[in-house]
Design an enzyme around this catalytic site. Structure first.
Site, PDB file in Angstrom:
ATOM      1  N   GLU A 139       0.828  -1.216   0.000  1.00 54.56           N
ATOM      2  CA  GLU A 139       0.000   0.000   0.000  1.00 54.56           C
ATOM      3  C   GLU A 139       0.856   1.258   0.000  1.00 54.56           C
ATOM      4  O   GLU A 139       0.563   2.231  -0.693  1.00 54.56           O
ATOM      5  CB  GLU A 139      -0.925   0.016   1.225  1.00 54.56           C
ATOM      6  CG  GLU A 139      -2.230  -0.690   0.988  1.00 54.56           C
ATOM      7  CD  GLU A 139      -3.247  -0.403   2.070  1.00 54.56           C
ATOM      8  OE1 GLU A 139      -4.370  -0.909   1.932  1.00 54.56           O
ATOM      9  OE2 GLU A 139      -2.945   0.310   3.049  1.00 54.56           O
ATOM     10  N   GLU A 142       2.500   1.592  -3.392  1.00 50.32           N
ATOM     11  CA  GLU A 142       1.474   1.918  -4.384  1.00 50.32           C
ATOM     12  C   GLU A 142       1.118   3.406  -4.295  1.00 50.32           C
ATOM     13  O   GLU A 142       0.963   4.093  -5.307  1.00 50.32           O
ATOM     14  CB  GLU A 142       0.230   1.060  -4.110  1.00 50.32           C
ATOM     15  CG  GLU A 142      -0.807   1.097  -5.202  1.00 50.32           C
ATOM     16  CD  GLU A 142      -1.922   0.089  -4.946  1.00 50.32           C
ATOM     17  OE1 GLU A 142      -2.235  -0.217  -3.777  1.00 50.32           O
ATOM     18  OE2 GLU A 142      -2.497  -0.404  -5.937  1.00 50.32           O
ATOM     19  N   CYS A 169      -8.065  -3.093   3.017  1.00 43.49           N
ATOM     20  CA  CYS A 169      -7.857  -4.276   3.870  1.00 43.49           C
ATOM     21  C   CYS A 169      -9.118  -4.720   4.602  1.00 43.49           C
ATOM     22  O   CYS A 169      -9.143  -5.800   5.174  1.00 43.49           O
ATOM     23  CB  CYS A 169      -6.745  -4.011   4.876  1.00 43.49           C
ATOM     24  SG  CYS A 169      -7.015  -2.513   5.813  1.00 43.49           S
ATOM     25  N   SER A 189      -6.845   0.836  -3.012  1.00 46.96           N
ATOM     26  CA  SER A 189      -5.558   0.145  -3.164  1.00 46.96           C
ATOM     27  C   SER A 189      -5.811  -1.246  -3.744  1.00 46.96           C
ATOM     28  O   SER A 189      -6.846  -1.857  -3.485  1.00 46.96           O
ATOM     29  CB  SER A 189      -4.885   0.018  -1.795  1.00 46.96           C
ATOM     30  OG  SER A 189      -3.815  -0.905  -1.866  1.00 46.96           O
ATOM     31  N   LYS A 228     -14.738 -11.458   7.116  1.00 46.10           N
ATOM     32  CA  LYS A 228     -13.589 -12.202   6.580  1.00 46.10           C
ATOM     33  C   LYS A 228     -14.041 -13.556   6.022  1.00 46.10           C
ATOM     34  O   LYS A 228     -13.379 -14.131   5.148  1.00 46.10           O
ATOM     35  CB  LYS A 228     -12.531 -12.395   7.668  1.00 46.10           C
ATOM     36  CG  LYS A 228     -11.803 -11.100   8.046  1.00 46.10           C
ATOM     37  CD  LYS A 228     -10.736 -10.746   7.038  1.00 46.10           C
ATOM     38  CE  LYS A 228     -10.177  -9.368   7.285  1.00 46.10           C
ATOM     39  NZ  LYS A 228      -9.316  -8.902   6.186  1.00 46.10           N
ATOM     40  N   GLU A 231     -14.991 -12.579   2.638  1.00 44.99           N
ATOM     41  CA  GLU A 231     -13.796 -12.272   1.840  1.00 44.99           C
ATOM     42  C   GLU A 231     -13.105 -13.556   1.377  1.00 44.99           C
ATOM     43  O   GLU A 231     -12.743 -13.703   0.208  1.00 44.99           O
ATOM     44  CB  GLU A 231     -12.821 -11.423   2.667  1.00 44.99           C
ATOM     45  CG  GLU A 231     -11.581 -11.005   1.891  1.00 44.99           C
ATOM     46  CD  GLU A 231     -10.564 -10.251   2.749  1.00 44.99           C
ATOM     47  OE1 GLU A 231     -10.556 -10.434   3.991  1.00 44.99           O
ATOM     48  OE2 GLU A 231      -9.785  -9.470   2.193  1.00 44.99           O
ATOM     49  N   GLU A 236     -11.779 -15.038  -6.352  1.00 43.26           N
ATOM     50  CA  GLU A 236     -10.491 -14.613  -6.948  1.00 43.26           C
ATOM     51  C   GLU A 236      -9.271 -15.038  -6.148  1.00 43.26           C
ATOM     52  O   GLU A 236      -8.140 -14.918  -6.637  1.00 43.26           O
ATOM     53  CB  GLU A 236     -10.469 -13.087  -7.140  1.00 43.26           C
ATOM     54  CG  GLU A 236     -10.592 -12.242  -5.884  1.00 43.26           C
ATOM     55  CD  GLU A 236     -12.004 -11.760  -5.610  1.00 43.26           C
ATOM     56  OE1 GLU A 236     -12.951 -12.520  -5.893  1.00 43.26           O
ATOM     57  OE2 GLU A 236     -12.168 -10.645  -5.087  1.00 43.26           O
ATOM     58  N   CYS A 385     -11.113  -3.216  13.943  1.00 44.13           N
ATOM     59  CA  CYS A 385     -11.333  -4.660  14.088  1.00 44.13           C
ATOM     60  C   CYS A 385     -11.453  -5.108  15.546  1.00 44.13           C
ATOM     61  O   CYS A 385     -12.001  -6.177  15.811  1.00 44.13           O
ATOM     62  CB  CYS A 385     -10.207  -5.434  13.417  1.00 44.13           C
ATOM     63  SG  CYS A 385      -9.967  -5.008  11.689  1.00 44.13           S
TER      64      CYS A 385
END
Ligand code: SF4
Ligand code: SF4
Ligand code: SF4
Length: 398
Positions: A139, A142, A169, A189, A228, A231, A236, A385
């Protein structure tokens, strides 16, 4: 395994039980208006097309009438089978797990948690902080690339993505952005979250180091987060040709597994995560709080551009409790970067948004082309979190 994943992708992770009392408390905390109200006192319903799977409703329901889909059975079957079962544990879990065993909230129980995971039969225990460090590096660099491209620095012309750069994230925030701002995803990102970063490395480099075929590895993540599970189910994430993560369990579910196995948590001798993927910096640990991702990535960018470490006091403005916070960080460029960029310093405007629903004004500025910011962190759960939907709950009424 495919059934639970298919269910999660089609129905989401979270559902309301039939004995819902219709009290409306969950509606008030839902960041994406995903809960349909059929009248006070009647059963409420979650719309999977809008749900972020964040679990904020679940930890809020005073009657415990909201549930998350469980992958615990798959984990138990893997532990009883022949595959090499690896587990990664996130920083916010070690701060929340103790609460389930009567300890004060925030007590760091990482050592005892690792010992418990070993007793449960996991073959290798890794720390997600390693993945967090990789996310931070990605990150941070980037961000530098996008900034240099916009400044017209030669060699950066082909860099993709837009400024301001948003963090990526938090799967709750990513889904919120996909659903509400589909035309602005180039601002996010492209870095994977710490969990997915670590998982990809575990089944590729890690499997190679262990001499294990990724087909024979079962990868588990213990997370403070119900989103999560969503996710990890996204199609992918198959870096090794196999699923990067085979199952996600929450802090709550790990506590239940420890209790069911009859492990006396208090008397465990603390252990340490393995070093293959277990080492990490202090920067990755602060991912668990809002402002933590921003601070960690800024430290990386600051060090890369100035050649110096960022002093703590200079960045404390990005920590705090307000829903939207901002700060300006001045980065004095190293001689090398001065020659490349043609300026003495960079003034980076950053913002931190706590709660996806609080991003509206920030996004309106971005859409209008008037955003003053270069880098924006968004975490779906208020406070980050540590207050995720997978953390221990103390229901007053059940
Ligand atoms: S908070 Fe719980 S009981 Fe109240 S409406 Fe929501 S699911 Fe039903
Ligand atoms: S899981 Fe999150 S997004 Fe889904 S209904 Fe509950 S609070 Fe709303
Ligand atoms: S803030 Fe953390 S716990 Fe909440 S949805 Fe995002 S990643 Fe999950």
């Amino acid at each position: 395994m495919s059934n639970i994943r298919d269910l999660i992708l089609s129905e989401g992770v979270i559902s309301i039980r039939d004995d819902c009392k219709g009290c409306d408390d969950c509606v008030k905390v839902c960041p994406n208006n995903a809960i349909t109200v059929n009248g006070l006192g009647t059963k409420h319903v979650i719309d999977p097309a809008k749900c972020l799977s964040c679990g904020q409703c679940l930890i809020t329901c005073p009657f415990g009438r909201i549930e998350d889909k469980s992958m615990v059975q798959e984990v138990k079957e893997a532990l009883a089978g022949n595959k090499v079962v690896v587990v990664q544990e996130a920083p916010a879990v070690r701060a929340g797990l103790g609460e389930a065993f009567g300890l004060e909230t925030g007590t760091d129980v990482e050592g005892r948690m690792i010992a418990a995971l070993q007793q449960l039969g996991f073959d290798h225990v890794y720390d997600t902080v390693f993945g967090a460090d990789m996310t931070i590096m990605e990150e941070g660099h980037e961000l530098i690339g996008r900034l240099m491209r916009d400044m017209g620095v030669p060699g950066y012309e082909t860099v993709e993505g837009k400024i301001p750069q948003f963090t990526s994230c938090c799967p709750g925030w990513v889904r919120y952005a996909e659903l509400n701002y589909p035309d602005m995803l180039e601002h996010l990102s492209t870095a994977k979250s710490p969990m997915m970063m670590q998982a990809a490395v575990t089944k590729t480099y890690g499997a190679q180091q262990l001499g294990v075929d990724p087909a024979d590895m079962f990868s588990v993540a213990v997370m403070p987060c119900t989103s999560k599970k969503y996710e990890a189910s996204r199609p992918e994430f198959i870096s090794s040709g196999y699923r990067d993560i085979d199952a996600v369990i929450t802090t709550r579910e790990l506590a239940q597994m420890i209790e069911e196995a009859g492990i006396d948590f208090d008397s465990l001798t603390p252990d340490e995560p393995e070093s293959l993927l277990g080492m990490g910096s202090g920067a990755g640990v602060i991912f668990g709080n809002t402002g933590g991702v921003m601070e960690a990535a800024l430290r990386t960018a600051y060090a890369a551009l100035s050649g110096e470490e960022l002093e703590t006091f200079e960045i404390t403005a990005v920590r705090g409790d307000d829903a939207v916070r901002s700060a300006t960080v001045t980065i004095p460029l190293s001689d090398e970067w001065k020659a490349v960029a043609g300026v003495e310093r960079l003034d980076l405007n950053v913002a931190i948004v706590s709660g996806s629903q609080n991003v509206t004004s920030v996004m309106e500025e971005v859409a209008a082309g008037t955003s003053p910011y270069h880098f924006i962190e968004v975490m779906n759960c208020p406070g980050g979190c540590v207050n995720g939907g997978g953390q221990p709950i103390n229901h007053e009424i059940l």
